[in-house]
Design a protein around this motif. Structure first.
Motif, PDB file in Angstrom:
ATOM      1  N   LYS A 131       1.240   4.567   6.237  1.00 57.07           N
ATOM      2  CA  LYS A 131      -0.013   3.895   5.820  1.00 57.07           C
ATOM      3  C   LYS A 131      -1.194   4.415   6.670  1.00 57.07           C
ATOM      4  N   PRO A 132      -2.286   4.498   5.902  1.00 55.74           N
ATOM      5  CA  PRO A 132      -3.482   5.235   6.460  1.00 55.74           C
ATOM      6  C   PRO A 132      -3.770   4.136   7.867  1.00 55.74           C
ATOM      7  N   GLU A 133      -3.682   3.122   8.006  1.00 58.54           N
ATOM      8  CA  GLU A 133      -3.998   2.407   9.265  1.00 58.54           C
ATOM      9  C   GLU A 133      -3.382   2.931  10.465  1.00 58.54           C
ATOM     10  N   VAL A 134      -2.303   3.395  10.289  1.00 55.72           N
ATOM     11  CA  VAL A 134      -1.482   3.955  11.514  1.00 55.72           C
ATOM     12  C   VAL A 134      -2.089   5.081  12.421  1.00 55.72           C
ATOM     13  N   ILE A 135      -2.885   5.918  11.460  1.00 57.98           N
ATOM     14  CA  ILE A 135      -3.723   7.043  12.072  1.00 57.98           C
ATOM     15  C   ILE A 135      -4.695   6.761  13.256  1.00 57.98           C
ATOM     16  N   ALA A 136      -5.441   5.722  13.031  1.00 58.38           N
ATOM     17  CA  ALA A 136      -6.202   5.357  14.050  1.00 58.38           C
ATOM     18  C   ALA A 136      -5.526   4.994  15.409  1.00 58.38           C
ATOM     19  N   THR A 137      -4.465   4.079  15.123  1.00 57.60           N
ATOM     20  CA  THR A 137      -3.623   3.754  16.424  1.00 57.60           C
ATOM     21  C   THR A 137      -3.029   4.990  17.151  1.00 57.60           C
ATOM     22  N   LEU A 138      -2.630   5.980  16.232  1.00 59.17           N
ATOM     23  CA  LEU A 138      -2.060   7.068  16.758  1.00 59.17           C
ATOM     24  C   LEU A 138      -3.004   8.159  17.611  1.00 59.17           C
ATOM     25  N   GLU A 139      -4.284   7.992  17.072  1.00 61.10           N
ATOM     26  CA  GLU A 139      -5.033   8.886  17.586  1.00 61.10           C
ATOM     27  C   GLU A 139      -5.810   8.187  18.959  1.00 61.10           C
ATOM     28  N   ILE A 140      -5.921   6.865  19.041  1.00 61.67           N
ATOM     29  CA  ILE A 140      -6.284   6.020  20.393  1.00 61.67           C
ATOM     30  C   ILE A 140      -5.127   6.464  21.296  1.00 61.67           C
ATOM     31  N   ALA A 141      -3.966   6.509  20.986  1.00 63.05           N
ATOM     32  CA  ALA A 141      -2.663   6.716  21.905  1.00 63.05           C
ATOM     33  C   ALA A 141      -2.737   8.148  22.215  1.00 63.05           C
ATOM     34  N   TYR A 142      -3.245   9.132  21.601  1.00 60.42           N
ATOM     35  CA  TYR A 142      -3.319  10.488  21.975  1.00 60.42           C
ATOM     36  C   TYR A 142      -4.388  10.665  23.125  1.00 60.42           C
ATOM     37  N   LYS A 143      -5.528   9.858  22.645  1.00 63.42           N
ATOM     38  CA  LYS A 143      -6.818   9.742  23.912  1.00 63.42           C
ATOM     39  C   LYS A 143      -6.257   9.564  25.109  1.00 63.42           C
ATOM     40  N   ARG A 144      -5.508   8.376  25.029  1.00 64.52           N
ATOM     41  CA  ARG A 144      -5.151   7.645  26.204  1.00 64.52           C
ATOM     42  C   ARG A 144      -4.190   8.425  27.149  1.00 64.52           C
ATOM     43  N   ASP A 145      -3.297   9.453  26.500  1.00 64.61           N
ATOM     44  CA  ASP A 145      -2.371  10.102  27.283  1.00 64.61           C
ATOM     45  C   ASP A 145      -3.082  11.117  27.768  1.00 64.61           C
ATOM     46  N   GLU A 146      -2.819  11.356  29.213  1.00 66.42           N
ATOM     47  CA  GLU A 146      -3.404  12.659  30.093  1.00 66.42           C
ATOM     48  C   GLU A 146      -2.696  13.807  29.773  1.00 66.42           C
ATOM     49  N   ASN A 147      -1.472  13.928  29.210  1.00 73.03           N
ATOM     50  CA  ASN A 147      -0.451  15.084  29.119  1.00 73.03           C
ATOM     51  C   ASN A 147      -1.310  15.687  27.650  1.00 73.03           C
ATOM     52  N   MET A 160       1.016  -1.153   0.104  1.00 70.63           N
ATOM     53  CA  MET A 160       0.083  -0.047  -0.112  1.00 70.63           C
ATOM     54  C   MET A 160       0.883   1.148  -0.103  1.00 70.63           C
ATOM     55  N   LYS A 161       0.311   2.274  -0.793  1.00 64.29           N
ATOM     56  CA  LYS A 161       1.328   3.470  -1.040  1.00 64.29           C
ATOM     57  C   LYS A 161       1.157   4.337   0.581  1.00 64.29           C
ATOM     58  N   LEU A 162       2.199   4.780   0.739  1.00 62.97           N
ATOM     59  CA  LEU A 162       2.118   5.962   1.903  1.00 62.97           C
ATOM     60  C   LEU A 162       1.778   7.234   1.659  1.00 62.97           C
ATOM     61  N   LYS A 163       0.993   7.649   2.619  1.00 65.86           N
ATOM     62  CA  LYS A 163       0.399   9.008   2.275  1.00 65.86           C
ATOM     63  C   LYS A 163       1.049   9.986   3.575  1.00 65.86           C
ATOM     64  N   ASN A 164       1.078  11.341   2.921  1.00 71.53           N
ATOM     65  CA  ASN A 164       1.740  12.188   3.892  1.00 71.53           C
ATOM     66  C   ASN A 164       1.021  12.865   4.711  1.00 71.53           C
ATOM     67  N   TYR A 165       1.043  12.777   6.053  1.00 72.49           N
ATOM     68  CA  TYR A 165       0.294  13.363   7.175  1.00 72.49           C
ATOM     69  C   TYR A 165       0.950  14.303   7.999  1.00 72.49           C
ATOM     70  N   GLU A 166       0.165  15.358   8.779  1.00 75.35           N
ATOM     71  CA  GLU A 166       0.743  16.284   9.725  1.00 75.35           C
ATOM     72  C   GLU A 166      -0.046  15.975  10.829  1.00 75.35           C
ATOM     73  N   THR A 167       0.644  16.005  12.042  1.00 75.73           N
ATOM     74  CA  THR A 167       0.079  15.866  13.168  1.00 75.73           C
ATOM     75  C   THR A 167       0.279  17.112  14.217  1.00 75.73           C
ATOM     76  N   VAL A 168      -0.533  17.510  14.726  1.00 76.14           N
ATOM     77  CA  VAL A 168      -0.044  18.719  15.701  1.00 76.14           C
ATOM     78  C   VAL A 168      -0.861  18.297  17.177  1.00 76.14           C
ATOM     79  N   PHE A 169      -0.060  18.167  18.220  1.00 76.25           N
ATOM     80  CA  PHE A 169      -0.815  17.844  19.420  1.00 76.25           C
ATOM     81  C   PHE A 169      -0.453  18.709  20.479  1.00 76.25           C
TER      82      PHE A 169
END
Length: 127
Positions: A70-86, A1-10
């Motif tokens: 890969k697009p499936e990484v984003i869902a796990t990243l956002e779950i990790a954000y939600k679990r982190d109290e910081n 699967m082709k990689l997509k470009n993402y930007e995340t700000v937290f």
């Protein structure tokens, strides 16, 4: 699967020590690297005033990471954000070709913004 470009700000809570802040940033950087993403650019934006209070706080520590994944990484990243109290807020989005080009020009210092186009006011026509 082709990689997509993402930007995340937290946004981290401002009550953290510098060690806690760096630890949280390192945690998410390592999380992405474990998922075999290619980090293109990372920027510690720092302490900024929030547009509105979040969890009774008026400021937050912003951090940006631009990466290819890969697009499936984003869902796990956002779950990790939600679990982190910081983390008090986050936003992850796909960059299109114009966004990629804009970021490259911004990093290289060659960004040419288009000049503002001024319009003449409409002339009143009496019929």
């Amino acid at each position: 699967m082709k990689l997509k470009n993402y930007e995340t700000v937290f946004v981290l809570t401002p009550v953290l020590t510098s060690e806690q802040t760096e630890g949280t940033i390192t945690k998410f950087r390592n999380f992405l690297l474990e998922k075999e993403v290619e980090i293109v650019h990372e920027e510690a934006i720092g302490l900024k005033k929030l547009a509105y209070p979040i969890q009774h706080k008026n400021t937050g520590i912003y951090h940006l990471i631009e990466f290819k994944a890969k697009p499936e990484v984003i869902a796990t990243l956002e779950i990790a954000y939600k679990r982190d109290e910081n983390i008090i807020r986050f936003l992850t989005f796909v960059l299109d070709k114009d966004g990629i080009e804009y970021n490259e020009q911004k990093r290289n210092g060659t960004l040419q913004l288009k000049k503002h186009i001024e319009f003449e006011p409409k002339k009143e026509v009496i019929a």
